[in-house]
Design an enzyme around this catalytic site. Structure first.
Site, PDB file in Angstrom:
ATOM      1  N   HIS A 181       0.804  -1.216   0.000  1.00 48.72           N
ATOM      2  CA  HIS A 181       0.000   0.000   0.000  1.00 48.72           C
ATOM      3  C   HIS A 181       0.841   1.272   0.000  1.00 48.72           C
ATOM      4  CE1 HIS A 181       0.531  -0.293   4.464  1.00 48.72           C
ATOM      5  NE2 HIS A 181       0.566   1.022   4.363  1.00 48.72           N
ATOM      6  N   ASP A 224       0.359  -7.739   1.455  1.00 47.69           N
ATOM      7  CA  ASP A 224       0.722  -6.321   1.567  1.00 47.69           C
ATOM      8  C   ASP A 224       2.243  -6.129   1.545  1.00 47.69           C
ATOM      9  OD1 ASP A 224       0.368  -3.626   1.716  1.00 47.69           O
ATOM     10  OD2 ASP A 224      -0.101  -3.567   3.856  1.00 47.69           O
ATOM     11  N   SER A 302       4.853   2.775   7.726  1.00 48.30           N
ATOM     12  CA  SER A 302       4.531   1.575   6.955  1.00 48.30           C
ATOM     13  C   SER A 302       5.702   1.168   6.068  1.00 48.30           C
ATOM     14  CB  SER A 302       3.296   1.818   6.086  1.00 48.30           C
ATOM     15  OG  SER A 302       2.150   1.994   6.888  1.00 48.30           O
TER      16      SER A 302
END
Length: 458
Positions: A181, A224, A302
């Site tokens: 993402h 992910d 992230s």
């Protein structure tokens, strides 16, 4: 005459006690006329003719003015209070007022400078964390997701930054691991392998950030994870050391390094708060086996590493549980065991080769509408698949148009399966060619069905 004019403010000849009760002073009278009466010199020129009665009366009025000021000071209004403070600062100046405005030349800088004490050596636990950060911070990169857009009247394209995140140096070949993402906007354009999808900032030994193009190698939405590659000299590529997430214990210390809100190479510390958590990723999928931590993880973290107390990678930070968009003390990381299984495949094949049944399973909503509350309902089985050869039955329609339910998978190798998500999670531990035993419910009976797993089509 000035004394008489000042005293005439109180109307000479009016009884004193009545004048005190009815007199109202204005600001002009207090600041100028009143003070001129109190503070003016009482000497008169020889030409001034003042009768004794007037002089006595003036002296009485001057005394009345002092009494009047005292009476006003005991019950001041706002205007009177401001005027009184003004008169006090003008006629009763202090030596401290000049020090506030202009400094105090009577003191020296040495006299007003407090002693400074040496901080001394760090405590052992502090020194260990400092060393862990200094050793691993060069393995953490800053990633800017970019979208290439044409610009009018200019040849070529312009890179528009779309997002910010972190990543880790995987090897000396320039492979960078991050979250799917983090570069999701660029991936939404369905780029081919080898296209530039991001800008990668790498910290060099001299403390400078060096910028490189991030070329797409592979990405896996279900976990992910994504792999980029940069063409950077090997002397600035410092691969992360990968540890084992399977041996983690709740309560042990952990560290997170990343670029929250664009503040590059930020360190936060915490503990392992939980294990085997289901992570609801920003890609819209659920990732099992997640590591929960209370180390502050914010937007921009992230893709960055979660480290154990020895500085080894135990997870890739990927999500937070929050209602404000910032850290609430509940962060999640993809365990290193999953990373070790996915990343080599992305580098080698550009995709993840998963073992599966290669059949269509009903979403939970449709299964509930068909009154299937426990298990994974099989909707379609390809004719030439290994599952079809093993005898797995799909959902069909009868002669009257009614729906005939297919097989319902309730366990994989004795591991209970209650939904489609749990079926995928159970099969995630197997590779292509592995044989599993499915426990299925067919009508009113339960059967065991051995099946060889094949490559799951995307």
């Amino acid at each position: 005459m000035q004394v008489l004019s000042a005293c005439n403010l109180w109307s000479v000849g009016v009884p004193t006690h009545r004048r005190r009760r009815s007199c109202v002073l204005s600001r002009r009278e207090i600041c100028f006329d009143g003070m001129s009466s109190v503070c003016s010199d009482s000497k008169h020129s020889p030409n001034d003719a003042v009768s004794p009665i007037s002089t006595v009366q003036v002296q009485d009025e001057t005394l009345d003015l002092g009494a009047m000021l005292k009476e006003v000071a005991l019950s001041p209004t706002r205007r009177v209070l401001v005027a009184s403070l003004t008169m006090f600062s003008c006629f009763c100046s202090s030596r401290y007022l000049s020090a506030l405005a202009l400094g105090d030349p009577s003191v020296t800088l040495e006299e007003v400078t407090p002693p400074v004490f040496s901080s001394g050596p760090l405590f052992p636990i502090e020194d260990r964390i400092v060393q862990l950060f200094e050793r691993n911070t060069y393995s953490v990169v800053n990633i800017f997701d970019v979208t290439l857009r044409p610009q009018l009247n200019i040849t070529g394209v312009v890179e528009i930054p779309e997002g910010n995140g972190s990543g880790v140096v995987w090897d000396e070949e320039g492979h960078i691991v991050t979250n799917y993402h983090v570069i999701g906007n660029a991936l939404s354009r369905n780029p081919k392998a080898g296209e530039v999808v991001a800008r990668v900032n790498i910290l060099a030994s001299e403390g400078l950030q060096k910028n490189f193009e991030g070329i797409l190698i592979g990405a896996d939405r279900l976990k992910d994870l994504a792999v980029l590659k940069v063409d950077a000299p090997k002397d600035i590529l410092r691969p992360i050391k990968v540890g084992q997430s399977s041996s983690l214990k709740v309560g042990q210390q952990c560290l997170a390094i990343g670029n929250p809100f664009g503040f590059d190479h930020t360190l936060t510390a915490g503990i392992i708060s939980g294990l085997n958590r289901d992570i609801f990723s920003q890609t819209g999928v659920t990732i099992g086996g997640g590591v929960q931590t209370d180390a502050a993880i914010n937007p921009g973290n992230s893709g960055g590493p979660l480290l154990d107390s020895k500085g080894s990678l135990i997870g890739i930070n990927t999500a937070i549980f929050t209602q404000t968009g910032t850290s609430a003390g509940v962060g999640f990381a993809i365990p290193s065991s999953t990373v070790l299984r996915i990343i080599p495949q992305l580098i080698r094949f550009g995709k993840v080769v998963r073992g599966g049944l290669n059949v269509d399973v009903a979403p939970d909503l449709i299964a509930n509408q068909l009154n299937v509350r426990n298990g994974a309902l099989v909707l379609r089985v390809p004719a030439n698949s290994l599952a079809a050869k093993a005898g797995l039955n799909p959902t069909t329609r009868g002669f009257a148009g009614n729906i005939v339910l297919g097989d319902i998978i309730v366990a994989v190798d004795n591991k209970p399966v209650k939904s489609k998500a749990e079926l995928l999670k159970a099969l995630d531990d197997y590779n292509v060619g592995d044989k599993v035993v499915l426990m299925i419910q067919r009508g009113s009976e339960k059967l065991e069905l051995p099946v060889v797993l094949e490559e799951q089509s995307s």
